[in-house]
Design a protein around this motif. Structure first.
Motif, PDB file in Angstrom:
ATOM      1  N   LYS A   6       0.800  -1.218   0.000  1.00  0.00           N
ATOM      2  CA  LYS A   6       0.000   0.000   0.000  1.00  0.00           C
ATOM      3  C   LYS A   6       0.834   1.271   0.000  1.00  0.00           C
ATOM      4  O   LYS A   6       0.580   2.170  -0.789  1.00  0.00           O
ATOM      5  CB  LYS A   6      -0.968  -0.024   1.190  1.00  0.00           C
ATOM      6  CG  LYS A   6      -2.101  -1.017   1.032  1.00  0.00           C
ATOM      7  CD  LYS A   6      -3.043  -0.956   2.229  1.00  0.00           C
ATOM      8  CE  LYS A   6      -4.180  -1.944   2.060  1.00  0.00           C
ATOM      9  NZ  LYS A   6      -5.110  -1.908   3.219  1.00  0.00           N
ATOM     10  N   THR A  10       0.694   4.133  -2.943  1.00  0.00           N
ATOM     11  CA  THR A  10       0.354   5.516  -2.606  1.00  0.00           C
ATOM     12  C   THR A  10       1.465   6.465  -3.019  1.00  0.00           C
ATOM     13  O   THR A  10       1.207   7.570  -3.505  1.00  0.00           O
ATOM     14  CB  THR A  10       0.092   5.650  -1.093  1.00  0.00           C
ATOM     15  OG1 THR A  10      -0.948   4.748  -0.718  1.00  0.00           O
ATOM     16  CG2 THR A  10      -0.319   7.064  -0.747  1.00  0.00           C
ATOM     17  N   ARG A  11       2.693   6.043  -2.852  1.00  0.00           N
ATOM     18  CA  ARG A  11       3.845   6.882  -3.181  1.00  0.00           C
ATOM     19  C   ARG A  11       3.876   7.204  -4.670  1.00  0.00           C
ATOM     20  O   ARG A  11       4.249   8.297  -5.083  1.00  0.00           O
ATOM     21  CB  ARG A  11       5.128   6.180  -2.765  1.00  0.00           C
ATOM     22  CG  ARG A  11       6.382   7.029  -2.953  1.00  0.00           C
ATOM     23  CD  ARG A  11       7.651   6.253  -2.679  1.00  0.00           C
ATOM     24  NE  ARG A  11       7.620   5.608  -1.382  1.00  0.00           N
ATOM     25  CZ  ARG A  11       7.659   4.304  -1.189  1.00  0.00           C
ATOM     26  NH1 ARG A  11       7.702   3.493  -2.233  1.00  0.00           N
ATOM     27  NH2 ARG A  11       7.634   3.778   0.017  1.00  0.00           N
ATOM     28  N   LEU A  13       1.256   7.214  -6.705  1.00  0.00           N
ATOM     29  CA  LEU A  13      -0.029   7.714  -7.201  1.00  0.00           C
ATOM     30  C   LEU A  13       0.069   9.093  -7.858  1.00  0.00           C
ATOM     31  O   LEU A  13      -0.494   9.292  -8.945  1.00  0.00           O
ATOM     32  CB  LEU A  13      -1.050   7.735  -6.061  1.00  0.00           C
ATOM     33  CG  LEU A  13      -2.473   8.160  -6.454  1.00  0.00           C
ATOM     34  CD1 LEU A  13      -3.039   7.220  -7.515  1.00  0.00           C
ATOM     35  CD2 LEU A  13      -3.382   8.177  -5.216  1.00  0.00           C
TER      36      LEU A  13
END
Length: 242
Positions: A6, A10-11, A13
């Motif tokens: 995750k 997220t990094r 995105l």
């Protein structure tokens, strides 16, 4: 998805979003962010500017931020539009402001997504890669100004390279703002004269920045930005010979 996956997703995105918007924009907005669109809508733009000057300025800067921040087509036309609507000096200032803010968006997205990991790998590497990284770290200001001033370096790449080398944000912003002023002034001055160009039914000279009387001073500034590196290198060699 695991808990470890995750954070990685997220990094990355922000970079994924920028890439998707850039591709969609390249396919759908090219006709809207073009010289022909500026020519066809020039009267409406002038009328709106005269009635809502401050709103026009804010809208222009935000549009420029979006164009650069999402790597959309039309940065050159936007600079011409700035000169056309606000004059050479004011138009250049608004363009440089919007471009710097947009560049900061890409810079932060790239550093958040890949910069820290690449920096760690380069710091841990041996040989030529580590030497290159060390040399850039020792001469950040000079190299940052150099890649901004040289017309041959694509603007998008000049945003990514500092992010991957862990350049501090304030250095990136200052060097971007100051480094793109010469080119912005050139194209803003072209934009300021578009009224006469439109009246004659002609197109502006987009290759103006590569003409000798403009290109040579810019290359001179580029060489000047590298002067500290040259002096430091020469001084270092003299110390080694002592």
């Amino acid at each position: 998805m695991t808990e470890e996956a995750k954070p990685g997703a997220t990094r990355h995105l922000p970079l994924v979003i920028i890439l998707v918007v850039a591709v969609v924009g390249a396919l759908t907005l090219r006709d809207y962010l073009s010289f022909d669109a500026l020519r066809d809508n020039r009267d409406a733009l002038i009328t709106f500017r005269d009635s809502h000057y401050l709103l026009t300025v804010v809208g222009f800067v935000l549009a420029y931020v979006a164009i650069v921040g999402f790597s959309l087509p039309g940065a050159l036309v936007a600079t011409l539009t700035g000169g056309f609507l606000f004059g050479t000096i004011a138009g250049s200032f608004f363009s440089v402001t919007g471009a710097t803010l947009g560049a900061a968006i890409i810079f932060m997205a790239a550093r958040h997504g890949l910069g820290d990991k690449l920096k760690a790998r380069m710091d841990a590497s041996q040989g030529s890669i580590n030497k290159i990284k060390k040399g850039l770290d020792e001469n950040q200001w000079s190299m940052l100004f150099f890649i901004r001033l040289v017309p041959a370096v694509p603007f998008f790449m000049a945003n990514l390279i500092p992010a991957f080398l862990a350049v501090p944000l304030h250095r990136f912003v200052i060097s971007t703002f100051l480094g793109i002023i010469p080119g912005s002034l050139v194209y803003s001055s072209v934009g300021a004269g578009l009224g006469e160009v439109f009246a004659r039914g002609e197109s502006p000279n987009f290759g103006l920045i590569f003409e000798p009387h403009i290109l040579l001073p810019i290359l001179g500034l580029s060489a000047l930005s590298l002067l500290p590196v040259v002096i430091k290198t020469i001084a270092g060699k003299k110390d080694l010979t002592k």
